[in-house]
Write a protein that holds these residues in place. Structure first.
Motif, PDB file in Angstrom:
ATOM      1  N   GLY A   1       9.624  -0.880  -3.544  1.00 11.14           N
ATOM      2  CA  GLY A   1      10.335  -2.111  -3.210  1.00 11.14           C
ATOM      3  C   GLY A   1       9.936  -3.305  -4.050  1.00 11.14           C
ATOM      4  N   GLY A   2       8.956  -3.136  -4.946  1.00 10.10           N
ATOM      5  CA  GLY A   2       8.515  -4.233  -5.789  1.00 10.10           C
ATOM      6  C   GLY A   2       7.590  -5.222  -5.098  1.00 10.10           C
ATOM      7  N   ALA A   3       7.034  -4.860  -3.942  1.00 10.62           N
ATOM      8  CA  ALA A   3       6.136  -5.759  -3.210  1.00 10.62           C
ATOM      9  C   ALA A   3       4.757  -5.776  -3.850  1.00 10.62           C
ATOM     10  CB  ALA A   3       6.047  -5.339  -1.748  1.00 10.62           C
ATOM     11  N   LEU A   4       4.113  -6.933  -3.792  1.00  9.20           N
ATOM     12  CA  LEU A   4       2.758  -7.091  -4.319  1.00  9.20           C
ATOM     13  C   LEU A   4       1.712  -7.006  -3.214  1.00  9.20           C
ATOM     14  CD1 LEU A   4       3.320 -10.098  -6.770  1.00  9.20           C
ATOM     15  CD2 LEU A   4       3.630  -7.656  -7.204  1.00  9.20           C
ATOM     16  N   ILE A   5       2.074  -7.477  -2.026  1.00 12.83           N
ATOM     17  CA  ILE A   5       1.127  -7.588  -0.914  1.00 12.83           C
ATOM     18  C   ILE A   5       1.771  -7.006   0.338  1.00 12.83           C
ATOM     19  CG2 ILE A   5      -0.173  -9.182   0.570  1.00 12.83           C
ATOM     20  CD1 ILE A   5      -0.233 -11.133  -1.802  1.00 12.83           C
ATOM     21  N   ALA A   6       0.986  -6.238   1.096  1.00 15.49           N
ATOM     22  CA  ALA A   6       1.434  -5.730   2.398  1.00 15.49           C
ATOM     23  C   ALA A   6       0.577  -6.363   3.477  1.00 15.49           C
ATOM     24  CB  ALA A   6       1.327  -4.209   2.456  1.00 15.49           C
TER      25      ALA A   6
ATOM     26  N   ILE B   1     -13.208  -9.090   8.993  1.00 11.31           N
ATOM     27  CA  ILE B   1     -14.493  -8.573   9.458  1.00 11.31           C
ATOM     28  C   ILE B   1     -14.461  -8.156  10.930  1.00 11.31           C
ATOM     29  CG2 ILE B   1     -15.490 -10.771  10.182  1.00 11.31           C
ATOM     30  CD1 ILE B   1     -17.195  -7.911   8.206  1.00 11.31           C
ATOM     31  N   ASP B   2     -13.460  -8.611  11.695  1.00 10.73           N
ATOM     32  CA  ASP B   2     -13.393  -8.239  13.112  1.00 10.73           C
ATOM     33  C   ASP B   2     -12.482  -7.039  13.364  1.00 10.73           C
ATOM     34  OD1 ASP B   2     -11.093  -9.525  12.483  1.00 10.73           O
ATOM     35  OD2 ASP B   2     -11.136 -10.953  14.146  1.00 10.73           O
ATOM     36  N   VAL B   3     -12.124  -6.313  12.303  1.00  7.18           N
ATOM     37  CA  VAL B   3     -11.304  -5.104  12.440  1.00  7.18           C
ATOM     38  C   VAL B   3     -12.191  -3.910  12.771  1.00  7.18           C
ATOM     39  CG1 VAL B   3      -9.878  -3.450  11.157  1.00  7.18           C
ATOM     40  CG2 VAL B   3      -9.444  -5.905  10.954  1.00  7.18           C
ATOM     41  N   LEU B   4     -11.704  -3.010  13.587  1.00  7.78           N
ATOM     42  CA  LEU B   4     -12.346  -1.719  13.827  1.00  7.78           C
ATOM     43  C   LEU B   4     -11.321  -0.626  13.577  1.00  7.78           C
ATOM     44  CD1 LEU B   4     -14.402  -2.277  17.117  1.00  7.78           C
ATOM     45  CD2 LEU B   4     -15.268  -2.124  14.786  1.00  7.78           C
ATOM     46  N   MET B   5     -11.647   0.308  12.688  1.00  7.05           N
ATOM     47  CA  MET B   5     -10.735   1.401  12.386  1.00  7.05           C
ATOM     48  C   MET B   5     -10.833   2.483  13.455  1.00  7.05           C
ATOM     49  SD  MET B   5      -9.195   0.375   9.728  1.00  7.05           S
ATOM     50  CE  MET B   5      -8.221   1.891   9.587  1.00  7.05           C
ATOM     51  N   ILE B   6      -9.689   3.035  13.836  1.00  3.59           N
ATOM     52  CA  ILE B   6      -9.673   4.192  14.745  1.00  3.59           C
ATOM     53  C   ILE B   6      -8.840   5.315  14.133  1.00  3.59           C
ATOM     54  CG2 ILE B   6     -10.145   2.937  16.868  1.00  3.59           C
ATOM     55  CD1 ILE B   6      -7.207   2.832  17.425  1.00  3.59           C
ATOM     56  N   ASP B   7      -8.690   5.270  12.809  1.00  2.00           N
ATOM     57  CA  ASP B   7      -8.008   6.324  12.055  1.00  2.00           C
ATOM     58  C   ASP B   7      -8.563   6.280  10.639  1.00  2.00           C
ATOM     59  OD1 ASP B   7      -6.372   8.379  11.353  1.00  2.00           O
ATOM     60  OD2 ASP B   7      -4.493   7.400  11.900  1.00  2.00           O
ATOM     61  N   ASP B   8      -8.280   7.302   9.864  1.00  2.00           N
ATOM     62  CA  ASP B   8      -8.778   7.378   8.493  1.00  2.00           C
ATOM     63  C   ASP B   8      -8.137   6.266   7.653  1.00  2.00           C
ATOM     64  OD1 ASP B   8      -9.674   8.017   5.967  1.00  2.00           O
ATOM     65  OD2 ASP B   8      -9.200  10.148   6.136  1.00  2.00           O
ATOM     66  N   VAL B   9      -8.984   5.492   6.987  1.00  2.00           N
ATOM     67  CA  VAL B   9      -8.487   4.384   6.173  1.00  2.00           C
ATOM     68  C   VAL B   9      -7.615   4.886   5.021  1.00  2.00           C
ATOM     69  CG1 VAL B   9     -10.454   4.283   4.589  1.00  2.00           C
ATOM     70  CG2 VAL B   9      -9.222   2.192   5.146  1.00  2.00           C
ATOM     71  N   THR B  10      -7.792   6.137   4.618  1.00  2.00           N
ATOM     72  CA  THR B  10      -6.976   6.711   3.548  1.00  2.00           C
ATOM     73  C   THR B  10      -5.509   6.762   3.919  1.00  2.00           C
ATOM     74  OG1 THR B  10      -8.875   8.096   2.938  1.00  2.00           O
ATOM     75  CG2 THR B  10      -6.759   8.692   1.990  1.00  2.00           C
ATOM     76  N   MET B  11      -5.244   6.850   5.214  1.00  2.00           N
ATOM     77  CA  MET B  11      -3.866   6.905   5.683  1.00  2.00           C
ATOM     78  C   MET B  11      -3.056   5.716   5.172  1.00  2.00           C
ATOM     79  SD  MET B  11      -1.854   5.239   8.154  1.00  2.00           S
ATOM     80  CE  MET B  11      -3.139   4.515   9.142  1.00  2.00           C
ATOM     81  N   MET B  12      -3.686   4.568   5.062  1.00  2.00           N
ATOM     82  CA  MET B  12      -2.953   3.362   4.661  1.00  2.00           C
ATOM     83  C   MET B  12      -2.604   3.343   3.182  1.00  2.00           C
ATOM     84  SD  MET B  12      -4.662   0.326   6.903  1.00  2.00           S
ATOM     85  CE  MET B  12      -6.328   0.668   6.378  1.00  2.00           C
ATOM     86  N   THR B  13      -3.303   4.135   2.374  1.00  2.00           N
ATOM     87  CA  THR B  13      -3.012   4.116   0.943  1.00  2.00           C
ATOM     88  C   THR B  13      -1.613   4.655   0.641  1.00  2.00           C
ATOM     89  OG1 THR B  13      -4.024   6.312   0.629  1.00  2.00           O
ATOM     90  CG2 THR B  13      -5.462   4.395   0.394  1.00  2.00           C
ATOM     91  N   ALA B  14      -1.023   5.399   1.570  1.00  2.76           N
ATOM     92  CA  ALA B  14       0.332   5.917   1.348  1.00  2.76           C
ATOM     93  C   ALA B  14       1.349   4.783   1.265  1.00  2.76           C
ATOM     94  CB  ALA B  14       0.710   6.878   2.469  1.00  2.76           C
ATOM     95  N   TYR B  15       1.052   3.650   1.872  1.00  2.00           N
ATOM     96  CA  TYR B  15       1.985   2.531   1.846  1.00  2.00           C
ATOM     97  C   TYR B  15       2.076   1.891   0.462  1.00  2.00           C
ATOM     98  CZ  TYR B  15       2.020   2.828   6.930  1.00  2.00           C
ATOM     99  OH  TYR B  15       2.158   3.270   8.229  1.00  2.00           O
ATOM    100  N   PHE B  16       1.104   2.145  -0.391  1.00  2.00           N
ATOM    101  CA  PHE B  16       1.180   1.597  -1.748  1.00  2.00           C
ATOM    102  C   PHE B  16       2.412   2.140  -2.477  1.00  2.00           C
ATOM    103  CE2 PHE B  16      -3.472   0.661  -1.351  1.00  2.00           C
ATOM    104  CZ  PHE B  16      -3.397  -0.683  -1.679  1.00  2.00           C
ATOM    105  N   ASN B  17       2.778   3.404  -2.227  1.00  2.77           N
ATOM    106  CA  ASN B  17       3.971   3.979  -2.860  1.00  2.77           C
ATOM    107  C   ASN B  17       5.234   3.255  -2.410  1.00  2.77           C
ATOM    108  OD1 ASN B  17       2.379   5.909  -4.164  1.00  2.77           O
ATOM    109  ND2 ASN B  17       2.536   7.336  -2.434  1.00  2.77           N
ATOM    110  N   GLU B  18       5.315   2.929  -1.124  1.00  2.00           N
ATOM    111  CA  GLU B  18       6.473   2.210  -0.620  1.00  2.00           C
ATOM    112  C   GLU B  18       6.512   0.786  -1.177  1.00  2.00           C
ATOM    113  OE1 GLU B  18       7.208   2.568   3.560  1.00  2.00           O
ATOM    114  OE2 GLU B  18       6.173   4.506   3.685  1.00  2.00           O
ATOM    115  N   MET B  19       5.339   0.187  -1.362  1.00  2.00           N
ATOM    116  CA  MET B  19       5.288  -1.149  -1.955  1.00  2.00           C
ATOM    117  C   MET B  19       5.830  -1.122  -3.382  1.00  2.00           C
ATOM    118  SD  MET B  19       1.519  -2.335  -0.622  1.00  2.00           S
ATOM    119  CE  MET B  19       1.468  -3.789  -1.686  1.00  2.00           C
ATOM    120  N   GLU B  20       5.440  -0.101  -4.140  1.00  2.99           N
ATOM    121  CA  GLU B  20       5.911   0.002  -5.526  1.00  2.99           C
ATOM    122  C   GLU B  20       7.419   0.207  -5.581  1.00  2.99           C
ATOM    123  OE1 GLU B  20       3.639   3.090  -7.305  1.00  2.99           O
ATOM    124  OE2 GLU B  20       2.068   1.729  -7.999  1.00  2.99           O
TER     125      GLU B  20
END
Length: 481
Positions: free
Chosen positions: A145-150, A124-143
């Protein structure tokens, strides 16, 4: 092209974008006071659809429901889940936050609906200074490598300080047996440390060492998000993070609202319980209900010093004015329950009626005293005693407070009758003919003259102090943006 058609084309284009799912845990006053600022920081940079999931305690549920029903953000969906309903399955895991329920993070794959496959967890104490959609690209890298949580870390800090962002691949967590993995690890830790139950941080820390393949390190930095300090505990020296937080908080929230606002909820944006709810409210007591613009709130609270019962104040002002209101009331000698209704560039019709409705609906006592003429009534112990006596003798009556020259300045009544009178939009005398109630009168001349003189002297003193403060504060006024 017609401006209306341009707006419609824009809405259609935004609906075609994928919806980003977000989740946050909201536990208590300090958390729910941060929600608006977090949402504004997200919306400022994001242009697609959002679905925000909130896991909350009881009081936060009430506050968030009122806020999000009256703040109808374009392309924004929200869902609320009770933390208490999920306490049983996690009762043997401690929260890393005293009095909190942060251990729920371990079971989000079980709590959230099955159709959600990927979600971003924001503290709750986070403040975004970029588009949150940008982070969804990391889901591909997680898949890959077989990671469940980033999990994130601050790449600019040698201490690898976390910002408070996690990516959860819920589909893979369910299919990969995450439920059994963390429970077995928690049981193993509990066996090693004895009677003291582990926290969710203990479990995650242990798993990152035992099963590093399950985790992916997010390479986030201060160009992506910030960890903001609390307004309730402002730093002695204002940091960049604190100044940025004030800038975002001061933004007019109506800027993000849809132009096709649902008329079912036509109330201005509302934030309840800026101050903690008064714990001593007895059900049969009489709550003094006051409505005032921000500039008069401190004065009205000071005027109600002698009122022995609970006091509820609804303030009316801008987003920027709310920032300074809590700090101004920090040294107030009178505890009150404070709600806030936002004023925008296009003010809502009859804001006073909306403020009264909010005050009545949020009152926790069976009787209320509505004040119509703030400058003519004396909220003294003597008036309180008279009202309590009249309410005990005739609990179904409306007791109209009036001056010696017969001008009504307020009324005491049951909460239920007050809600019906306000909904009808008629006067108190109308209720006698239509609601099967009796009206009686309490004349202000019955209040001892000493109380009136004290109130007059107090107001004059407050006016002198306010003028002195305004003269000294002109050069020091801060423009947040």
């Amino acid at each position: 092209m017609d401006p209306l058609q341009i707006n419609e084309n824009r809405r259609i284009a935004m609906r075609l974008l994928p919806i980003v799912h977000l989740v946050s845990l909201i536990n208590g006053r300090e958390d729910y006071l941060r929600v608006e600022t977090l949402i504004k920081s997200i919306l400022l940079f994001h242009r697609g659809g959002l679905h925000y999931h909130f896991i909350v305690d009881a009081i936060s549920r009430e506050v968030l429901s009122a806020l999000l029903q009256t703040w109808q953000i374009e392309n924004f969906r929200w869902s609320i889940y009770e933390a208490e309903e999920n306490a049983d399955r996690l009762g043997w895991i401690r929260s890393s936050r005293p009095g909190g329920f942060s251990q729920i993070e371990l079971a989000l794959d079980e709590i959230l609906p099955g159709y959600i496959e990927k979600i971003i967890l924001l503290e709750i104490d986070v403040l975004m200074i970029d588009d949150v959609t940008m982070m969804t690209a990391y889901f591909n890298e997680m898949e890959d490598g077989g990671a469940l949580i980033a999990k994130d870390f601050n790449a600019t800090s040698s201490k690898r300080e976390t910002i408070g962002i996690s990516l959860l691949h819920l589909r893979n967590m369910r299919e990969g047996g995450w439920r059994d993995i963390w429970r077995k690890e928690a049981a193993r830790i509990a066996t090693g440390i004895g009677a003291k139950a582990p926290t969710e941080k203990d479990v995650i820390k242990s798993l990152t060492m035992q099963r590093p393949d399950l985790f992916y390190a997010l390479p986030l930095n201060k160009m992506t998000a910030l960890k903001a300090p609390s307004f309730l505990n402002a730093p002695a020296t204002e940091t960049f993070e604190f100044k940025f937080q004030k800038c975002i908080s001061a933004l007019d929230g109506s800027f993000f609202e849809t132009q096709l606002k649902n008329q079912t909820f036509d109330s201005p944006r509302t934030l309840e319980y800026l101050t903690p709810q008064m714990a001593s409210e007895a059900h049969e007591d009489v709550t003094l209900l006051l409505q005032a613009p921000v500039r008069k709130v401190a004065e009205e609270i000071e005027s109600a010093m002698e009122w022995p019962g609970p006091v509820s104040v609804t303030a009316y002002g801008t987003d920027e004015e709310r920032i300074s209101l809590l700090s101004e009331l920090k040294d107030a000698k009178r505890d009150v329950t404070l709600h806030y209704m936002y004023k925008t560039e296009k003010p809502a019709p009859n804001p006073i009626e909306h403020m009264k409705k909010l005050s009545i609906d949020s009152s926790k006592t069976s009787n209320v005293l509505l004040v119509d003429k703030l400058d003519l009534i004396d909220y003294s112990k003597d008036l309180y005693t008279l009202v309590r006596e009249q309410r005990e003798m005739n609990s179904t009556d409306i007791h109209i407070i009036q001056t010696a020259d017969m001008h009504p300045i307020g009324a005491a009544m049951s909460k239920m009758i007050a809600q019906r009178v306000l909904a009808a939009g008629r006067g108190y005398l109308w209720a006698e003919a239509h609601l099967n109630v009796t009206t009686s009168f309490i004349v202000m001349s019955a209040i001892p003259e000493r109380s009136k003189l004290q109130r007059r002297d107090r107001i004059h003193r407050q006016q002198r102090q306010r003028r002195h403060g305004e003269m000294n504060g002109v050069r020091g006024r801060l423009k947040y943006c």
